[in-house]
Design an enzyme around this catalytic site. Structure first.
Site, PDB file in Angstrom:
ATOM      1  N   HIS A  45       0.801  -1.220   0.000  1.00 29.00           N
ATOM      2  CA  HIS A  45       0.000   0.000   0.000  1.00 29.00           C
ATOM      3  C   HIS A  45       0.838   1.276   0.000  1.00 29.00           C
ATOM      4  CE1 HIS A  45      -3.021  -2.950   0.985  1.00 29.00           C
ATOM      5  NE2 HIS A  45      -3.958  -2.053   0.781  1.00 29.00           N
ATOM      6  N   ASP A 174      -3.535  -3.367  12.682  1.00 28.58           N
ATOM      7  CA  ASP A 174      -3.993  -2.926  11.363  1.00 28.58           C
ATOM      8  C   ASP A 174      -4.330  -4.180  10.566  1.00 28.58           C
ATOM      9  OD1 ASP A 174      -4.429  -1.849   8.870  1.00 28.58           O
ATOM     10  OD2 ASP A 174      -2.387  -1.109   8.574  1.00 28.58           O
ATOM     11  N   TRP A 226     -17.194 -17.461   9.606  1.00 30.23           N
ATOM     12  CA  TRP A 226     -18.467 -16.738   9.730  1.00 30.23           C
ATOM     13  C   TRP A 226     -18.370 -15.535  10.671  1.00 30.23           C
ATOM     14  CZ3 TRP A 226     -17.531 -21.823  10.948  1.00 30.23           C
ATOM     15  CH2 TRP A 226     -17.400 -22.131  12.299  1.00 30.23           C
ATOM     16  N   LYS A 227     -17.418 -15.574  11.622  1.00 28.01           N
ATOM     17  CA  LYS A 227     -17.270 -14.453  12.555  1.00 28.01           C
ATOM     18  C   LYS A 227     -16.727 -13.212  11.831  1.00 28.01           C
ATOM     19  CE  LYS A 227     -16.536 -17.460  16.548  1.00 28.01           C
ATOM     20  NZ  LYS A 227     -15.639 -17.838  17.662  1.00 28.01           N
ATOM     21  N   GLY A 306       2.322  -4.149  15.831  1.00 32.26           N
ATOM     22  CA  GLY A 306       3.127  -2.972  15.557  1.00 32.26           C
ATOM     23  C   GLY A 306       4.592  -3.119  15.936  1.00 32.26           C
TER      24      GLY A 306
END
Length: 336
Positions: A45, A174, A226-227, A306
């Site tokens: 990104h 993140d 599914w959660k 992090g």
């Protein structure tokens, strides 16, 4: 990969954005956010995403000159219209305002609609933590994940960020709500690597670690099965309601025209309710408990969210940012 000094990457990206109609200060900030993303090891990104950003400016999905405006206010909450301006600039401004509101009210929330891809979501968690605030933010996306029980994409991978400030190193989660983000899957494919765990489904409907097979079907696996599917739905619904903006099913499925997104930015001031030293002790004790946990055989030990970012940040600043040579030549040519 070749190593390019951070300042040189920032300078080149800024030059390209100025040519595309950004003012000098907005170009410098947007370029810095791209460069910092690569600096921190989120390669999918950062600079690697820059040419797609340029393409979206050129096709009109991103308005280089537009910025966010306030639509309505109520106490510590505000609703903004991003006016389809650059996603990272809109998001940065929204979190900055949430931090200001939190200093006044203890908590601040900015709901940002009609915006663009925010690039690395963690950027805005680090932004909040650097300001001493707990930060929570999320975005919806185009449909790119099948809801549990479906065979075609109908929910987004809706990245979620939670950040806690800490003097010894912020704790910043993140995550995408898919097991791997689209950018991460693309990165594994380009490196010729398989995913470390199942990340989606192949054409036969079987779970697979083959990134190319997942790209072909566009059937990414939600975290927790599914959660994760349920969490993605709720994040999308809340973002669309708070912004009065687009939900995932209303967003274009073409990655180069993925615009009109809905995002939420929340900042909280933990020191408003307690002694700062005591809060630091609590955060440090949690981290210490993780580091005491016995690693699996052959493992590297437990890291807090992090922690690896801090290591990569130091390494990439010291050695230079790793950038694909062909990609770098394209960027240099755009700014010439």
């Amino acid at each position: 990969m070749q190593r390019i000094p951070f300042d040189e990457v920032h300078r080149q990206l800024t030059a390209v954005l100025i040519k595309l109609g950004f003012t000098a200060d907005r170009a410098a900030l947007s370029a810095r956010l791209f460069a910092e993303t690569t600096r921190d090891g989120v390669y999918s990104h950062g600079v690697n995403r820059f040419l797609r950003f340029v393409a979206m400016i050129r096709n009109g999905s991103v308005d280089a000159a537009a910025g966010p405006r306030v639509v309505s206010r109520f106490g510590a909450m505000e609703r903004w219209d991003g006016q389809r301006g650059p996603g990272n600039l809109n998001a940065y401004a929204a979190m900055e305002r949430a931090i200001v509101l939190s200093r006044e009210h203890g908590m601040g929330c900015v709901a940002l609609g009609n915006t663009n891809h925010w690039m690395r979501g963690g950027t805005y968690g680090w932004q909040a933590a650097d300001a001493g605030a707990i930060g929570i933010c999320w975005t919806n996306t185009m449909p790119n994940v099948p809801p549990w029980g479906a065979s075609e994409p109908a929910i987004g991978n809706n990245p979620l960020v939670i950040a806690v400030p800490r003097a010894a190193g912020h704790v910043v989660l993140d995550i995408a709500i898919s097991q791997f983000s689209l950018g991460a899957i693309e990165g594994y494919r380009k490196r010729g690597e398989t995913l470390p765990v199942d990340g989606g489904f192949d054409t036969a409907g079987h779970l697979t670690r083959d990134p190319a097979a997942i790209e072909a079907t566009q059937r990414m696996l939600p975290i927790g099965y599914w959660k994760g599917s349920g969490l993605a739905i709720m994040l999308d619904m809340m973002a669309a309601m708070l912004t009065a903006g687009s939900a995932t099913h209303q967003i274009d499925t073409d990655p180069l025209r993925e615009t009109g997104l809905s995002q939420v930015f929340i900042a909280m001031q933990p020191a408003a309710l307690g002694d700062q030293a005591e809060l630091e002790r609590i955060a440090d004790d949690v981290v210490a408990s993780l580091h005491r946990a016995r690693p699996v055989e052959g493992g590297r030990g437990v890291r807090f969210p992090g922690e690896n970012t801090l290591r990569l940040r130091e390494e990439n600043l010291r050695l230079g940012l790793p950038v694909d040579p062909a990609l770098w030549q394209e960027i240099v040519a755009l700014g010439a």
